[in-house]
Design an enzyme around this catalytic site. Structure first.
Site, PDB file in Angstrom:
ATOM      1  N   TYR A  62       0.855  -1.187   0.000  1.00 33.03           N
ATOM      2  CA  TYR A  62       0.000   0.000   0.000  1.00 33.03           C
ATOM      3  C   TYR A  62       0.895   1.243   0.000  1.00 33.03           C
ATOM      4  O   TYR A  62       1.569   1.535   0.985  1.00 33.03           O
ATOM      5  CB  TYR A  62      -0.904   0.036   1.229  1.00 33.03           C
ATOM      6  CG  TYR A  62      -1.973  -1.022   1.305  1.00 33.03           C
ATOM      7  CD1 TYR A  62      -2.342  -1.772   0.192  1.00 33.03           C
ATOM      8  CD2 TYR A  62      -2.633  -1.271   2.501  1.00 33.03           C
ATOM      9  CE1 TYR A  62      -3.330  -2.743   0.278  1.00 33.03           C
ATOM     10  CE2 TYR A  62      -3.627  -2.231   2.598  1.00 33.03           C
ATOM     11  CZ  TYR A  62      -3.974  -2.973   1.486  1.00 33.03           C
ATOM     12  OH  TYR A  62      -4.958  -3.931   1.573  1.00 33.03           O
ATOM     13  N   LEU A 211     -18.557  -1.921   2.252  1.00 31.18           N
ATOM     14  CA  LEU A 211     -19.332  -0.870   1.583  1.00 31.18           C
ATOM     15  C   LEU A 211     -19.130  -0.930   0.073  1.00 31.18           C
ATOM     16  O   LEU A 211     -19.476   0.009  -0.638  1.00 31.18           O
ATOM     17  CB  LEU A 211     -18.932   0.519   2.103  1.00 31.18           C
ATOM     18  CG  LEU A 211     -19.073   0.755   3.600  1.00 31.18           C
ATOM     19  CD1 LEU A 211     -18.651   2.175   3.951  1.00 31.18           C
ATOM     20  CD2 LEU A 211     -20.499   0.493   4.062  1.00 31.18           C
ATOM     21  N   ARG A 213     -16.356  -0.673  -1.553  1.00 29.12           N
ATOM     22  CA  ARG A 213     -15.453   0.444  -1.856  1.00 29.12           C
ATOM     23  C   ARG A 213     -16.172   1.787  -1.937  1.00 29.12           C
ATOM     24  O   ARG A 213     -15.861   2.632  -2.753  1.00 29.12           O
ATOM     25  CB  ARG A 213     -14.683   0.177  -3.152  1.00 29.12           C
ATOM     26  CG  ARG A 213     -13.782  -1.020  -3.019  1.00 29.12           C
ATOM     27  CD  ARG A 213     -13.124  -1.408  -4.322  1.00 29.12           C
ATOM     28  NE  ARG A 213     -12.336  -2.599  -4.102  1.00 29.12           N
ATOM     29  CZ  ARG A 213     -12.830  -3.824  -4.015  1.00 29.12           C
ATOM     30  NH1 ARG A 213     -14.129  -4.013  -4.149  1.00 29.12           N
ATOM     31  NH2 ARG A 213     -12.063  -4.856  -3.787  1.00 29.12           N
ATOM     32  N   GLY A 214     -17.163   1.937  -1.069  1.00 29.43           N
ATOM     33  CA  GLY A 214     -17.888   3.193  -0.994  1.00 29.43           C
ATOM     34  C   GLY A 214     -19.119   3.255  -1.882  1.00 29.43           C
ATOM     35  O   GLY A 214     -19.914   4.194  -1.768  1.00 29.43           O
ATOM     36  N   SER A 217     -22.284   3.512   0.038  1.00 31.68           N
ATOM     37  CA  SER A 217     -22.460   4.744   0.803  1.00 31.68           C
ATOM     38  C   SER A 217     -22.704   5.933  -0.114  1.00 31.68           C
ATOM     39  O   SER A 217     -22.878   7.066   0.343  1.00 31.68           O
ATOM     40  CB  SER A 217     -21.223   5.022   1.663  1.00 31.68           C
ATOM     41  OG  SER A 217     -20.099   5.305   0.854  1.00 31.68           O
TER      42      SER A 217
END
Length: 336
Positions: A62, A211, A213-214, A217
């Site tokens: 990362y 989620l 990856r959003g 949301s």
């Protein structure tokens, strides 16, 4: 020190026995979703610890090591409050490209040496290869990590995105603590074959992408440096079709006095209980506001009727597009 005690679970029969049911996924703090603010990231990690979150997940790839160094700075003086889960094996190039996996025993020990240095710690709590290396028997990779447990550098062994055959082979070499795998309302593939085997073997789950990856949301890619801009569920006609699912979830959430994110997280935890699997939901909160919203999911109790209503409104096959592009899907042992 912790000011709050969150609900806890064990993470596998042979794994840590007191793990917060929500864990913090740190990937987004190192460029995968576009620029991140380091001060905000560290403040969010500290707030997570203060709230009782004790599992933090990272990967040595990362930000090409940036995420581990960030986490090392955040945990200075607080290392004993966190269970640090590290993924390794994914190789990068200077242009931030991906060049494959390396699960050779010598490589395992090399990756680990660098992770310990970047994190500023003398041990890693859960160590796992990020994806199966098709050129190296999983038994060899797990055996190398087991050697590092004997040497005191690792506490537990996990797996990531692998299927039943690989899980069984790995577990025969050394007890596996948990499988990290994408699991959400719209990514329910592991329920059919993988979760029953984990339950049988006493292996837990750290669910990421809760989620999607959003997507659930209502979050959308922020620009070309946001890796979601290249994912099928966020592009073209799929994006418009999936927005309809988000709208439905938001309506359901409003009726429950919650947000769509909170319902999605609470659903994962409730579903884990229903399936009899030790389940921790990883949330990728990058800011204090996002963290606070995620923690609110723990105040939401979904009954049987709630779960049935949610699942009827968002059936498992309703999502448009695969969770990764075709190239990456082909490398997922968990999808075979």
């Amino acid at each position: 020190m912790n000011t709050t005690t969150l609900a806890q679970t064990r993470l596998g029969a042979k794994g840590p026995q007191s793990v917060s049911t929500i864990g913090l996924g740190a990937m987004g703090m190192s460029a995968m979703y576009g620029a991140a603010d380091e001060a905000q990231s560290i403040a969010t990690i500290h707030a997570a610890l203060d709230a009782g979150i004790n599992l933090i997940d990272t990967g040595d790839f990362y930000g090409m090591g940036h995420n581990e160094m960030l986490l090392g700075r955040a945990l200075k003086g607080r290392r004993d409050e966190a269970l640090v889960s590290v993924k390794f094996g994914a190789m990068r190039d200077p242009s931030a490209g991906w060049t494959g996996m390396d699960g050779r025993p010598a490589a395992v020990k090399n990756f680990l040496a660098y992770s310990l240095q970047r994190l500023g710690t003398d041990h890693i709590d859960i160590y796992r290869i990020a994806r199966l290396d098709p050129n190296v028997p999983i038994e060899d990779t797990i055996g190398a990590i087991a050697d590092m447990i004997k040497a005191g550098f690792v506490r537990h062994i996990g797996l990531s995105e692998v299927g039943v055959d690989t899980i069984q082979k790995a577990h025969a070499v050394h007890p596996i603590t948990d499988l990290q795998i994408e699991y959400s309302l719209i990514s329910r593939g592991p329920e059919a074959e993988i979760f029953p085997v984990l339950k049988q073997l006493g292996i837990g789950v750290t669910a990421y992408g809760v989620l999607s990856r959003g997507l659930l949301s209502g979050s959308r890619p922020t620009g070309p440096n946001d890796f979601r801009a290249h994912l099928p569920r966020f592009t073209g006609d799929n994006a418009a079709k999936n927005q309809q699912l988000v709208d439905v979830l938001q309506q359901l959430a409003a009726g429950l006095g919650a947000t769509a994110s909170q319902v999605a997280i609470a659903w994962v935890l409730a579903r884990g209980k229903a399936l009899g699997v030790d389940m921790v939901a990883l949330v990728g909160s990058r800011t204090l506001k996002q963290l606070d919203e995620s923690l609110g999911a723990l105040k939401l109790t979904l009954g049987t009727e709630d779960l049935q209503r949610i699942e009827a409104a968002l059936p498992a096959d309703a999502v448009a597009g695969t969770r990764y592009g075709a190239d990456q899907m082909a490398h997922l042992d968990s999808e075979k």
